[in-house]
Design a protein around this motif. Sequence first.
Motif, mmCIF file in Angstrom:
data_model
loop_
_atom_site.group_PDB
_atom_site.id
_atom_site.type_symbol
_atom_site.label_atom_id
_atom_site.label_comp_id
_atom_site.label_asym_id
_atom_site.label_seq_id
_atom_site.Cartn_x
_atom_site.Cartn_y
_atom_site.Cartn_z
ATOM 1 N N SER A 165 0.840 -1.186 -0.087
ATOM 2 C CA SER A 165 0.021 -0.064 0.053
ATOM 3 C C SER A 165 0.889 1.235 -0.083
ATOM 4 N N SER A 193 -5.182 -1.962 -2.276
ATOM 5 C CA SER A 193 -6.047 -1.293 -1.131
ATOM 6 C C SER A 193 -7.565 -1.379 -1.475
ATOM 7 N N PRO A 250 -10.829 -2.880 -1.351
ATOM 8 C CA PRO A 250 -10.975 -4.169 -0.436
ATOM 9 C C PRO A 250 -11.998 -5.319 -1.296
ATOM 10 N N TYR A 251 -12.011 -6.446 -0.835
ATOM 11 C CA TYR A 251 -12.606 -7.413 -1.258
ATOM 12 C C TYR A 251 -12.530 -8.152 -2.773
ATOM 13 N N SER A 276 -4.655 -10.981 5.651
ATOM 14 C CA SER A 276 -5.859 -10.201 5.280
ATOM 15 C C SER A 276 -5.691 -9.373 6.570
ATOM 16 N N MET A 288 -10.924 3.457 1.382
ATOM 17 C CA MET A 288 -11.617 2.543 1.730
ATOM 18 C C MET A 288 -12.064 2.370 3.206
ATOM 19 N N HIS A 340 -10.846 -7.136 5.290
ATOM 20 C CA HIS A 340 -11.340 -6.231 3.939
ATOM 21 C C HIS A 340 -10.409 -6.289 2.881
ATOM 22 N N THR A 341 -9.112 -6.359 3.087
ATOM 23 C CA THR A 341 -7.802 -6.371 2.097
ATOM 24 C C THR A 341 -7.067 -7.443 2.413
ATOM 25 N N VAL A 398 -3.122 -7.124 1.525
ATOM 26 C CA VAL A 398 -2.162 -6.490 1.000
ATOM 27 C C VAL A 398 -0.989 -7.330 1.307
ATOM 28 N N TYR A 447 -15.800 0.304 -5.106
ATOM 29 C CA TYR A 447 -15.162 -0.616 -6.215
ATOM 30 C C TYR A 447 -15.438 -0.061 -7.393
#
Length: 339
Positions: A98, A111, A113-114, A153, A185, A237-238, A240, A311
């Motif tokens: 990120s 970064s 999400p999902y 995650s 986000m 949620h992410t 990374v 998104y």
Amino acid sequence: MKKRTQQSRMRWLLAAAASLLLSACQPEQEVKVLRLAHTLDQEHVVHKAMALMGERLAEYSGGSMRIEIYSGGQLGNERELVELLQIGSLAMTKVSASPLEGFVPAMQVFSVPYIFDDNAHFWRVLESEVGQGLLQEIQVARLYGLGYYDAGSRSFYSSNTRIDSPADLRGKKFRVLNSQTAVRMVEALGGAATPIDWGELYTAIQQGVVDGAENNPPSFYLSRHYELSKYFSLDEHTAVPDVLIMSLHVWQDLTPEQRQWVQQAANDSIVYQRAAWQQASEDALNAVKAAGVTVIYPDKAPFRQAVAPFYQQMLQTRIGPLLQQIAAMREVSPEVKDD
């Protein structure tokens, strides 16, 4: 007899002196030292993977190369370490993908999400032309990408409230990585995002500067943030990844054989880290539970719904094609064929 003894001793001394002179004239094997720095605890699985990389590099190079590791932010925070790489003052570091978006804009994709269905989807992308292409793009920032480490995650943890749904984030301040996409986000989920350096976060939570943060289980545990944050909500949620990077200047200064040794040692550390990560995550969750943390497994559907507009917005940006490629790599169940 005494004279013979003195002569023997003299011959021995002359032989020893000649030997020392000869060895002094022989050039010593030059050892190439690569300095590596990161911000994590030495018990973190990433540090252990880096230590393994050092061992393998020494082995592959026959002792002609070695790695010196400076852990725990001794040489600076992640951004400062990246800047040291850019000028060639530091050889290697690990940085979350990120913050790299400040150097390589395409990295902001992580970064969002999902975007990954599961861990298999995540690694399928990283090992594909998409993931490897992102590593190549790092070179525009005078950095060289050696590979990805698993960072699991990221999920929210809070000092003062349970997080069962996005509604529980409203009015709360959460520390995020130094990434504008990460900030957006959290805001899409209803929270207030505050970028803070990792080394300053414990004090920030303690003093109420933020209500919590978001990270993976091993980092939550080893940072001792569980002492202050008694709610850990696994909304995931992410995903990374950590990126193992090298100064492009230092990389280009190596011989082709040295580059091969470094890359192979890095590959070995990646295999080790990826295998060890799952166990480290399980151990961390068990440890924080034992310390009195309430671990929450929320329904992820409301979180996904909350970030759906975000998104769609990101699909209209320069990373839109990347998001579409990642979505196309979702696993499709094979068609059932008649015999």
